[in-house]
Design an enzyme around this catalytic site. Structure first.
Site, PDB file in Angstrom:
ATOM      1  N   LYS A 113       0.819  -1.228   0.000  1.00 58.07           N
ATOM      2  CA  LYS A 113       0.000   0.000   0.000  1.00 58.07           C
ATOM      3  C   LYS A 113       0.853   1.278   0.000  1.00 58.07           C
ATOM      4  O   LYS A 113       2.064   1.246   0.281  1.00 58.07           O
ATOM      5  CB  LYS A 113      -0.932  -0.025   1.210  1.00 58.07           C
ATOM      6  CG  LYS A 113      -1.994  -1.130   1.122  1.00 58.07           C
ATOM      7  CD  LYS A 113      -3.004  -0.998   2.262  1.00 58.07           C
ATOM      8  CE  LYS A 113      -4.110  -2.030   2.138  1.00 58.07           C
ATOM      9  NZ  LYS A 113      -5.140  -1.872   3.179  1.00 58.07           N
ATOM     10  N   ASN A 173      -2.259   0.290   6.616  1.00 57.94           N
ATOM     11  CA  ASN A 173      -1.724  -0.946   7.191  1.00 57.94           C
ATOM     12  C   ASN A 173      -0.783  -1.708   6.240  1.00 57.94           C
ATOM     13  O   ASN A 173      -0.633  -2.923   6.339  1.00 57.94           O
ATOM     14  CB  ASN A 173      -2.857  -1.840   7.703  1.00 57.94           C
ATOM     15  CG  ASN A 173      -3.822  -2.251   6.611  1.00 57.94           C
ATOM     16  OD1 ASN A 173      -3.671  -1.853   5.460  1.00 57.94           O
ATOM     17  ND2 ASN A 173      -4.822  -3.047   6.966  1.00 57.94           N
ATOM     18  N   HIS A 204      -2.313  -5.500   1.599  1.00 59.01           N
ATOM     19  CA  HIS A 204      -3.655  -6.063   1.410  1.00 59.01           C
ATOM     20  C   HIS A 204      -3.511  -7.484   0.900  1.00 59.01           C
ATOM     21  O   HIS A 204      -2.560  -7.792   0.175  1.00 59.01           O
ATOM     22  CB  HIS A 204      -4.453  -5.243   0.382  1.00 59.01           C
ATOM     23  CG  HIS A 204      -5.683  -5.955  -0.093  1.00 59.01           C
ATOM     24  ND1 HIS A 204      -6.877  -5.918   0.598  1.00 59.01           N
ATOM     25  CD2 HIS A 204      -5.897  -6.777  -1.167  1.00 59.01           C
ATOM     26  CE1 HIS A 204      -7.776  -6.664  -0.033  1.00 59.01           C
ATOM     27  NE2 HIS A 204      -7.208  -7.197  -1.105  1.00 59.01           N
TER      28      HIS A 204
HETATM   29  P1  CMP Z   1      -7.521  -4.349   3.580  1.00 60.01           P
HETATM   30  O1  CMP Z   1      -7.021  -5.701   3.923  1.00 60.01           O
HETATM   31  O2  CMP Z   1      -6.991  -3.698   2.358  1.00 60.01           O
HETATM   32  O3  CMP Z   1      -9.111  -4.423   3.483  1.00 60.01           O
HETATM   33  C1  CMP Z   1      -9.934  -3.305   3.684  1.00 60.01           C
HETATM   34  C2  CMP Z   1      -9.191  -2.169   4.266  1.00 60.01           C
HETATM   35  O4  CMP Z   1      -9.986  -1.213   4.945  1.00 60.01           O
HETATM   36  C3  CMP Z   1      -8.243  -2.664   5.354  1.00 60.01           C
HETATM   37  O5  CMP Z   1      -7.210  -3.402   4.792  1.00 60.01           O
HETATM   38  C4  CMP Z   1      -7.874  -1.372   6.025  1.00 60.01           C
HETATM   39  O6  CMP Z   1      -6.906  -0.645   5.265  1.00 60.01           O
HETATM   40  C5  CMP Z   1      -9.182  -0.633   5.956  1.00 60.01           C
HETATM   41  N1  CMP Z   1      -9.938  -0.761   7.221  1.00 60.01           N
HETATM   42  C6  CMP Z   1     -10.523  -1.855   7.733  1.00 60.01           C
HETATM   43  N2  CMP Z   1     -11.142  -1.579   8.896  1.00 60.01           N
HETATM   44  C7  CMP Z   1     -10.939  -0.254   9.114  1.00 60.01           C
HETATM   45  C8  CMP Z   1     -11.320   0.633  10.159  1.00 60.01           C
HETATM   46  N3  CMP Z   1     -12.053   0.196  11.202  1.00 60.01           N
HETATM   47  N4  CMP Z   1     -10.940   1.912  10.069  1.00 60.01           N
HETATM   48  C9  CMP Z   1     -10.225   2.342   9.011  1.00 60.01           C
HETATM   49  N5  CMP Z   1      -9.817   1.533   7.984  1.00 60.01           N
HETATM   50  C10 CMP Z   1     -10.169   0.257   8.045  1.00 60.01           C
END
Ligand code: CMP
Length: 171
Positions: free
Chosen positions: A43, A146, A149
């Site tokens: 990311k 984070n 993905h």
């Molecule tokens: P990802 O695995 O890419 O799938 C969906 C994404 O949404 C997740 O990683 C995070 O980057 C984001 N995400 C999931 N939950 C939250 C949350 N509670 N607050 C903000 N971002 C979130």
């Protein structure tokens, strides 16, 4: 009387060899059938901080084959299309803004059990809950930024891989 008992020793050996080869072949075929592909993103937060090399190193060290990889910058619309399943979530707008703010590296990874193993290597979505030694524990900024993905199921991978890659780009 068992037919094979009447066969000359060389014939028995041939049959034995054929049986062993057949076993080996079925093992090889099974191994190929068990290969699984998953979709991954390094990311914007990780690419910006020049962590891509470290993450790719962990991917290869765990035995994944990189069958597709490219660096792209998502448009806002492309990010929204990718995260369509989350469109009702309160974090959807922020997430799409984050994912389209700077380049990402998209990957198609292959190994046995690729989907589950890549999720294990990434760690929990929220780095605060991630196991030590995982990518998110070591690199993520917060639950949104984070660092990585991964597809969460075969059906998800079947949508996500062709969202970014054509068949010709998977080698
Ligand atoms: P990802 O695995 O890419 O799938 C969906 C994404 O949404 C997740 O990683 C995070 O980057 C984001 N995400 C999931 N939950 C939250 C949350 N509670 N607050 C903000 N971002 C979130």
């Amino acid at each position: 009387m068992n037919q094979s008992m009447n066969e000359p020793p060389s014939k028995k050996l041939d049959n034995l060899r054929a049986g062993v080869l057949s076993e080996m072949f079925s093992f090889m075929t099974k191994s190929e059938e068990d290969m699984e592909r998953t979709f991954a993103i390094i990311k914007p937060d990780a690419v910006e901080r020049k962590l891509a090399g470290k993450i790719l190193d962990r991917i290869e060290a765990k035995g994944f084959s990189i069958v597709g990889m490219k660096k792209i910058k998502l448009s806002r619309e492309q990010a929204e299309g990718f995260y369509y399943v989350h469109k009702a979530r309160p974090f959807f707008n922020d997430l799409c803004a984050f994912m389209s703010r700077s380049p990402v590296i998209v990957l198609c990874l292959e190994k046995e059990n690729a989907i589950a193993d890549w999720r294990t290597l990434m760690g929990a979505t929220n780095p605060a809950n991630a196991e030590p030694g995982t990518i998110r524990k070591d690199f993520a900024v917060n639950i949104e930024e984070n660092s990585s993905h991964g597809s969460d199921a075969p059906e998800t991978a079947a949508f996500e891989i062709p969202y970014f890659f054509s068949t010709l780009e998977l080698v």
